[in-house]
Design a protein around this motif. Structure first.
Motif, PDB file in Angstrom:
ATOM      1  N   GLY A  60       0.824  -1.200   0.000  1.00  0.00           N
ATOM      2  CA  GLY A  60       0.000   0.000   0.000  1.00  0.00           C
ATOM      3  C   GLY A  60       0.857   1.247   0.000  1.00  0.00           C
ATOM      4  N   VAL A  61       0.232   2.368   0.334  1.00  0.00           N
ATOM      5  CA  VAL A  61       0.961   3.648   0.331  1.00  0.00           C
ATOM      6  C   VAL A  61       0.485   4.541   1.469  1.00  0.00           C
ATOM      7  CG1 VAL A  61       1.379   3.660  -2.164  1.00  0.00           C
ATOM      8  CG2 VAL A  61      -0.713   4.707  -1.261  1.00  0.00           C
ATOM      9  N   LEU A  72      -2.082  22.998   8.760  1.00  0.00           N
ATOM     10  CA  LEU A  72      -3.019  21.880   8.792  1.00  0.00           C
ATOM     11  C   LEU A  72      -2.496  20.768   7.888  1.00  0.00           C
ATOM     12  CD1 LEU A  72      -5.818  20.637   9.530  1.00  0.00           C
ATOM     13  CD2 LEU A  72      -6.727  21.799   7.499  1.00  0.00           C
ATOM     14  N   GLY A  73      -2.541  19.556   8.395  1.00  0.00           N
ATOM     15  CA  GLY A  73      -2.065  18.435   7.593  1.00  0.00           C
ATOM     16  C   GLY A  73      -2.883  17.185   7.821  1.00  0.00           C
ATOM     17  N   ALA A  74      -2.851  16.304   6.833  1.00  0.00           N
ATOM     18  CA  ALA A  74      -3.536  15.013   6.947  1.00  0.00           C
ATOM     19  C   ALA A  74      -2.658  13.939   6.329  1.00  0.00           C
ATOM     20  CB  ALA A  74      -4.885  15.059   6.249  1.00  0.00           C
ATOM     21  N   MET A  75      -2.685  12.769   6.923  1.00  0.00           N
ATOM     22  CA  MET A  75      -1.917  11.639   6.415  1.00  0.00           C
ATOM     23  C   MET A  75      -2.809  10.402   6.453  1.00  0.00           C
ATOM     24  SD  MET A  75       1.928  10.436   7.447  1.00  0.00           S
ATOM     25  CE  MET A  75       1.618  10.345   9.210  1.00  0.00           C
ATOM     26  N   ILE A  76      -2.710   9.578   5.415  1.00  0.00           N
ATOM     27  CA  ILE A  76      -3.576   8.412   5.310  1.00  0.00           C
ATOM     28  C   ILE A  76      -2.786   7.215   4.811  1.00  0.00           C
ATOM     29  CG2 ILE A  76      -4.309   8.945   2.931  1.00  0.00           C
ATOM     30  CD1 ILE A  76      -7.136   7.960   3.818  1.00  0.00           C
ATOM     31  N   GLU A  77      -3.139   6.038   5.278  1.00  0.00           N
ATOM     32  CA  GLU A  77      -2.577   4.787   4.777  1.00  0.00           C
ATOM     33  C   GLU A  77      -3.681   3.998   4.103  1.00  0.00           C
ATOM     34  OE1 GLU A  77      -0.755   0.476   6.237  1.00  0.00           O
ATOM     35  OE2 GLU A  77      -0.815   2.136   7.669  1.00  0.00           O
ATOM     36  N   ILE A  78      -3.436   3.630   2.849  1.00  0.00           N
ATOM     37  CA  ILE A  78      -4.364   2.768   2.115  1.00  0.00           C
ATOM     38  C   ILE A  78      -3.605   1.521   1.689  1.00  0.00           C
ATOM     39  CG2 ILE A  78      -5.871   2.555   0.112  1.00  0.00           C
ATOM     40  CD1 ILE A  78      -6.509   5.424   0.242  1.00  0.00           C
ATOM     41  N   ASN A  79      -4.169   0.364   1.993  1.00  0.00           N
ATOM     42  CA  ASN A  79      -3.503  -0.909   1.707  1.00  0.00           C
ATOM     43  C   ASN A  79      -4.067  -1.595   0.469  1.00  0.00           C
ATOM     44  OD1 ASN A  79      -3.548  -1.310   5.198  1.00  0.00           O
ATOM     45  ND2 ASN A  79      -1.714  -0.931   4.017  1.00  0.00           N
ATOM     46  N   CYS A  80      -3.213  -2.402  -0.137  1.00  0.00           N
ATOM     47  CA  CYS A  80      -3.630  -3.253  -1.254  1.00  0.00           C
ATOM     48  C   CYS A  80      -2.900  -4.585  -1.110  1.00  0.00           C
ATOM     49  CB  CYS A  80      -3.323  -2.581  -2.593  1.00  0.00           C
ATOM     50  SG  CYS A  80      -1.588  -2.104  -2.791  1.00  0.00           S
ATOM     51  N   GLU A  81      -3.123  -5.482  -2.047  1.00  0.00           N
ATOM     52  CA  GLU A  81      -2.574  -6.825  -1.915  1.00  0.00           C
ATOM     53  C   GLU A  81      -1.150  -6.968  -2.428  1.00  0.00           C
ATOM     54  OE1 GLU A  81      -5.187 -10.013  -3.199  1.00  0.00           O
ATOM     55  OE2 GLU A  81      -6.902  -8.672  -3.019  1.00  0.00           O
TER      56      GLU A  81
END
Length: 298
Positions: A60-61, A72-81
């Motif tokens: 993922g990323v 102001l900030g935002a951070m996200i983790e999105i997973n894949c296979e």
């Protein structure tokens, strides 16, 4: 005493990377208590038995969005296979767009983020459509939204596998960049000792005491030795106690760097893709068979 099953041995093996037979012995000594068995292995094998804690296996990323004023900030983790999909342009765009939505709408959780509008539908419908198009599952794992007390420095490393947002006051842009890169490299658990879990400190204390006893140290000195080990541990896992990775003398700590720059750190957020979702690629059954065959030849 609890029966020591193959699945228990396998779980401890995955947690520690210790040899299979060492895992079985530790579990036997700990009467089947996995946590206690892990401590036993730490005493016997040292840092080798904690490798699994930092192993990155899920794909993922991490994506980051900051406002123009860096407040102001935002951070996200999105997973894949697979790593292949982790490099897909549409997957990367989904991550970036979700980071923007987190910053702008401050959703309470992943479900709330998934319900927000995106394109002709919602985040969830966009995700579902992309799953159908690519043929691989993907999921939003976690996110953070930070309103800075000072200003936010950001850093993404290793093909977007590691992301950092650090809130710092004073100093300059270069200091912020250096702090973010340092955090990505050393992965501190907390800003200072007050942020380290008490049970983690106590676990380290028990391990230090047992190591000192096994080394034959005088009983009267064991507590002092353990305290020294705890302080060393805290310096290693807290941002302010760590030696700055770019320190020319190899000694300057982050606390000393900040003092020299007239700056301070209010907090930081670190995401490592797949952290805590360890999945091994080796064949456990094959490993057992290989070790059994080796033992039979002795």
């Amino acid at each position: 005493m609890a029966e020591i099953t193959a699945s228990m041995v396998k779980e401890l093996r995955e947690r520690t990377d210790a040899p299979m037979m060492e895992c079985k012995r530790a579990l036997t000594e700990a009467a089947g208590d996995l946590a206690k068995a892990e401590e036993i292995l730490r005493v016997k094998l040292g840092s080798k038995a904690s490798k699994a804690a930092s192993r990155i296996t899920a794909e993922g990323v991490v994506a980051i969005h900051r406002s123009n004023d860096h407040k102001l900030g935002a951070m996200i983790e999105i997973n894949c296979e697979t790593d292949f999909v982790g490099k897909n342009d549409e997957f990367l765009k989904l991550a970036r767009d979700c980071a923007v939505l987190v910053a702008e709408h401050d959703p309470a959780d992943v479900a709330a983020l998934s319900a927000l509008p995106m394109g002709e539908g919602s985040v969830e419908s966009t995700r579902t459509a992309l799953v159908g198009k690519i043929g691989e599952n993907m999921s939003i794992r976690r996110f953070a939204r930070i309103t800075a007390k000072g200003r936010l420095a950001a850093y993404v490393h290793g093909g977007a596998k590691i992301g950092v947002l650090v809130d710092y006051l004073g100093g300059d842009d270069q200091l912020g960049k250096d702090l973010a890169m340092h955090i990505a490299a050393t992965k501190p658990k907390a800003l200072d000792s007050s942020g380290v879990a008490v049970d983690l400190i106590e676990s380290e204390r028990r391990i230090a005491i047992e190591k000192a006893r096994e080394a034959g140290k005088p009983e009267a000195l064991i507590e002092k030795i353990a305290e020294g080990s705890i302080q060393k541990f805290l310096n290693e896992v807290t941002l302010l106690g760590q030696v700055f990775v770019k320190a020319e003398d190899g000694k300057q700590t982050i606390a000393q760097l900040l003092k020299a720059k007239g700056a301070s750190v209010a907090g930081f957020t670190l995401f490592v893709v797949g952290e805590g979702i360890a999945k091994r690629t080796n064949d456990f059954a094959a490993e057992v068979a290989a070790q059994a065959a080796a033992a039979a030849q002795k």
